[in-house]
Enzyme design. Structure first.
Site, short mmCIF file in Angstrom:
data_model
loop_
_atom_site.label_atom_id
_atom_site.label_comp_id
_atom_site.label_asym_id
_atom_site.label_seq_id
_atom_site.Cartn_x
_atom_site.Cartn_y
_atom_site.Cartn_z
CG HIS A 96 -16.12 -2.39 16.45
ND1 HIS A 96 -16.83 -3.56 16.25
CD2 HIS A 96 -17.02 -1.40 16.42
CE1 HIS A 96 -18.11 -3.27 16.09
NE2 HIS A 96 -18.26 -1.95 16.21
CE LYS A 112 -8.04 -14.31 10.61
NZ LYS A 112 -9.27 -14.09 11.32
NE ARG A 113 -7.65 -4.90 5.27
CZ ARG A 113 -7.94 -3.66 4.88
NH1 ARG A 113 -9.17 -3.34 4.51
NH2 ARG A 113 -7.01 -2.73 4.81
CE LYS A 132 -7.27 -8.59 11.24
NZ LYS A 132 -8.51 -8.99 11.94
CB THR A 188 -17.29 -11.82 12.51
OG1 THR A 188 -16.52 -11.04 11.60
CG2 THR A 188 -17.87 -10.93 13.58
CE LYS A 243 -18.83 -13.62 8.74
NZ LYS A 243 -18.05 -12.51 8.17
#
Ligand code: 26V
Length: 823
Positions: free
Chosen positions: A362, A554-555, A560, A662, A666
């Site tokens: 992952h 998100k984290r 990111k 993910t 969504k």
């Protein structure tokens, strides 16, 4: 909305009586004394009875049909709440609502009392939860195995803009969904030594491990039901318990603390979820957690297997999926159990092990790739360390036999890292011990082949395969967005709910109809209002629901690139102030996410978001054109409110670094348009949704690799962009931190001279993409057409599709039950 059920008068009466009976006999309350929580418990327990009835049927069906079983081993299951999920999959939502209404209780109201089961850090854990639901829906006979952490992911509290971590206490009021199985307990050993005993059968020495320390693993089972009761699987989570609670002699001698020390140590294994960052100090406990749950799970599944089948048939009847390397010690533990406990010969045990295990990777981030010091392994798991050496030796021998002598290659595929102190490479162990190694998006899988597993891939070219992630539409559409779901059902019929992968695309023609687009917009408006109400009541910030809701949740991690988004906030702020007469598109920038407790830079990013938010929201010259909010304590439940309210989804990681993502799926499913890089599953989303319906920008993974070769100094990029230069300048000079003007000097310097995640290099492209966002927003017909198309074209990103691929390509299982594998 139209639901897959008809609540008959009779079923409502039955449910009502069941609730009342639980209220009386399980909580000991009556109508007058019951508080809201008692009602929650009574409804949950009544619901659980329905689950149990179906659970028994599934168990019988699996036994009778001798289905091959799938075991999903994961240190994380990020489940969220279960009441609405269970009622919805049981087809009892309306029944429950009406039954409660007759008792003057509001279902929505009490469902909000359920704490989130937050037994995971982020995407990896949530994927495991989506997969569990999909496997039950498809009739894959699956067990999830993990740890029943007493404390899940911390509760994030923001004080003065800084993140503080508070312990999370989801079990405080008990957990109505689980069953303790005291009878299903196993002994797990640690430490000690290994000795050779003579085996009578084949003159070879047999190894016997005598651990010095043992703990008990106690099972807790939660039924996981699929859509329309297709089947019910089990999530089995282990709690650690001491073999001896109290050393009486020590207690009697007055050493009251010492008397329980052993028990405290044993029970600390399942005390708390490990944070996403692994610090030296915490390593041993983490390894203990990994081995604890792997050993309990393997003992349990072997016990079940040998009751009915020969051990040799293991791969015919059992498939074990390792969720990242966290359970990778399973390779050595399965070998130990097969060789030492079941008396199999090494070669045969190895063949069964590889045929049974499969591994999902992952992340490619080097700091996230697990490796354990050999010294620690030798002390904690001496027999496993021997087995790992043996696997390594066999492997190297096999390569030499194939005439492979390249020293560099042999070093790189070895299980032991020799450079930075000797360490066991868990990724290599998982790779060698598995017949399948999969990535979670096409790009990520390709990069696995080219980077971390480059040499192993050359030796085993068929082992790596791709399984692009998916999400369960039951939770991420039907439950979280009932408004949109009703609209879809109205146009596509009830069958949509059973076959969204096939039927969602039939929505495409509706994108051309203005009446439909209007309805589509109205449901979004409703969801935006609900989010605005939440923000108003939690943070006292008023949001304009006519503005673009631009969301990044998100984290918090540098890769990111929340910083890129924050730079855009600042640049936009400056642009609006400099040019107030332009007809700016009103925007609300929404951030949420947790930083790992010891990840200082991520915590500083949260502080910056809050500093920017305070400054911008209080600047009257902006006339409300821009608002920035950081919503605290992001979790599954909050995601269910935020995602359906988003117009724009930020998926802006440095290309090549986000394995899949993910939430991107969504958001698109709920009709948000994505602004994103060609990273992770964004790439496949753009192939299906069409780049014309997304805002793709920035460097590709290949360009990122090239740019890095030129160094991380961004002076040229900054000199090239006045906008970027002045945004950085404002942050550096303390415009957003007047109380501590130097707070962000280091951060800005990092971006300028050592920009590891290429924030500055992508800034201009990002700015231009954001201009395209505004241009499209000004043409509502086109915006909402794209929005509808996003929903219509996201069917493929269902976790049902992903699970079907795992079932066919990796597990070789034929889903049974009433599952609908074929859609
Ligand atoms: C772990 C660590 C540990 C050390 C500190 C930094 C760090 C950063 C990231 C991670 C990620 C661990 C694995 C993980 O959660 N991967 C996520 O898996 C999702 C499901 O496949 C996928 O959608 C995400 O892109 C991926 O980041």
């Amino acid at each position: 909305m139209s639901r897959p059920e008809c609540s008959s008068l009779e079923s409502v009466a039955v449910f009502r009586e069941r609730i009342l009976s639980k209220l009386k006999y399980a909580t000991g309350k009556d109508l007058t004394s019951a508080c809201k929580h008692d009602w929650f418990e009574a409804v949950a327990l009544a619901t659980r009875d329905y689950l149990v009835d179906n659970w028994e049927d599934s168990a019988l069906q699996i036994d009778r049909s001798e289905q091959k079983r799938v075991y999903y081993l994961s240190l994380e299951f990020l489940i969220g709440r279960l009441l609405i999920d269970n009622l919805s999959n049981l087809g009892l939502m309306e029944t429950a609502r009406e039954a409660l209404a007759e008792l003057n209780v509001d279902l929505q109201d009490i469902s909000e009392l359920e704490p989130d089961a937050a037994l995971g850090n982020g995407g990896l854990g949530r994927l495991a939860a989506c997969f569990m639901e999909s496997m039950a829906t498809l009739g894959v006979a699956a067990h999830g195995y993990g740890i029943r952490y007493e404390h899940g992911l911390f509760r994030q509290v923001i004080i003065d803009g800084w993140q503080h971590e508070h312990t999370e206490t989801w079990l405080d009021f008990g957990n109505p969904w689980e069953f303790e199985r005291s009878e299903a307990g196993y002994t797990i050993g640690f430490g000690g030594s290994v000795s050779t005993v003579q085996a009578a059968s084949h003159g070879l020495g047999r190894q016997s491990w005598q651990p010095t320390e043992t703990v008990r693993a106690i099972a807790y089972d939660t039924p996981i039901i699929g859509w329309k009761r297709a089947s019910v699987n089990t999530l089995r989570l282990w709690r650690s318990r001491a073999e001896r609670f109290l050393q009486l002699e020590r207690f009697n001698a007055g050493d009251h603390l010492g008397a329980v020390a052993e028990a405290v140590k044993a029970e600390s294994i399942s005390r708390v979820l490990y944070p996403a960052d692994i610090t030296e100090a915490g390593q041993e406990l983490r390894l203990r957690q990994e081995y604890f749950f792997v050993s309990a799970s393997l003992q349990d599944l072997l016990h079940r297997h040998v009751k009915h089948h020969d051990i040799q048939r293991l791969p015919d009847m059992v498939a074990i999926q390792l969720n990242d390397t966290h359970p990778a010690i399973a390779v050595a533990e399965l070998m130990r159990l097969l060789v030492d406990e079941h008396g199999l010969a090494w070669e045969q045990a190895w063949q069964l092990t590889v045929a049974t295990l499969a591994y999902t990777n992952h992340t490619l981030l080097p700091e996230a790739l697990e490796s354990w010091p050999v010294s620690l392994m030798e002390r904690l798991l001496p027999r496993h360390m021997q087995i790992i050496y043996l696997i390594n030796a066999h492997h190297i021998d096999m390569l030499r036999a194939k005439d492979i002598h390249d020293f560099a290659l042999l070093r790189s595929v070895s299980l032991i890292e020799e450079d930075q102190g000797r360490r066991v490479r868990m990724g290599n162990l998982a790779f060698l011990g598995s017949h399948s190694v999969n990535g979670v998006s096409a790009l990520h899988t390709e990069l696995m082949r080219e980077t971390v597993f480059r040499d192993l891939h050359r030796l085993y070219p068929n082992r790596i395969n791709n399984k692009t992630n998916g999400v369960t539409f039951r939770r991420w559409l039907y439950q979280s967005n009932p408004q949109l779901t009703s609209l879809l059902v109205e146009h596509l019929g009830d069958e949509l709910l059973d076959a969204p992968e096939r039927l969602l695309q039939k929505l495409e023609p509706c994108a051309e109809k203005s009446s439909f687009r209007k309805r589509f917009m109205e449901q979004r408006q409703h969801n935006k209002q609900a989010l605005a109400n939440l923000v108003q009541s939690w943070l006292g910030i008023t949001l304009d629901t006519e503005a673009i809701f631009d969301v990044q949740v998100k984290r918090i991690h540098e890769y990111k690139r929340q910083l890129l988004n924050l730079l855009h906030c600042v640049a936009l702020y400056q642009a609006i102030r400099n040019d107030p007469a332009t007809d700016w598109v009103p925007r609300v920038k929404i951030f949420a996410g947790k930083a790992a407790a010891s990840y200082y830079q991520a915590k500083l990013i949260i502080k910056l978001a809050n500093d920017i938010s305070r400054t911008i929201n209080h600047d009257p010259t902006l006339r409300g054109l821009l608002k920035v909010v950081f919503i605290p304590n992001y979790n599954v439940t909050l995601a269910e409110v935020i995602i359906p309210a988003a117009d724009l989804s930020e998926q802006i990681s440095t290309a090549g670094m986000e394995a899949s993502g993910t939430s991107n799926m969504k958001f698109a499913l709920n009709g948000a348009l994505t602004i994103g890089t060609m990273d992770g599953a964004n790439v496949e989303m753009s192939e299906r949704i069409g780049t014309e319906n997304m805002f793709i920008f920035g460097m590709s993974a290949e360009q990122v690799a090239m740019r890095r070769l030129a160094g991380l100094d961004m002076s040229a990029e900054i000199a090239h962009s006045q906008r970027l230069a002045s945004a950085l300048e404002a942050i550096r000079n303390g415009v957003f931190s007047p109380d501590d003007p130097n707070r962000y000097a280091g951060l800005v310097e990092g971006l300028q001279y050592h920009d590891r995640f290429l924030v500055c290099a992508d800034f201009e492209a990002y700015w231009q993409a954001q201009l395209r966002v505004e241009a499209l927003w000004k043409r509502p017909m086109h915006w909402w057409k794209s929005s509808v198309l996003n929903t219509a074209r996201t069917g493929w990103f269902s976790s049902d599709r992903a699970i079907r691929e795992y079932a066919a390509d990796i597990w070789n299982v034929m889903p049974g039950g009433s599952g609908k594998l074929g859609e």
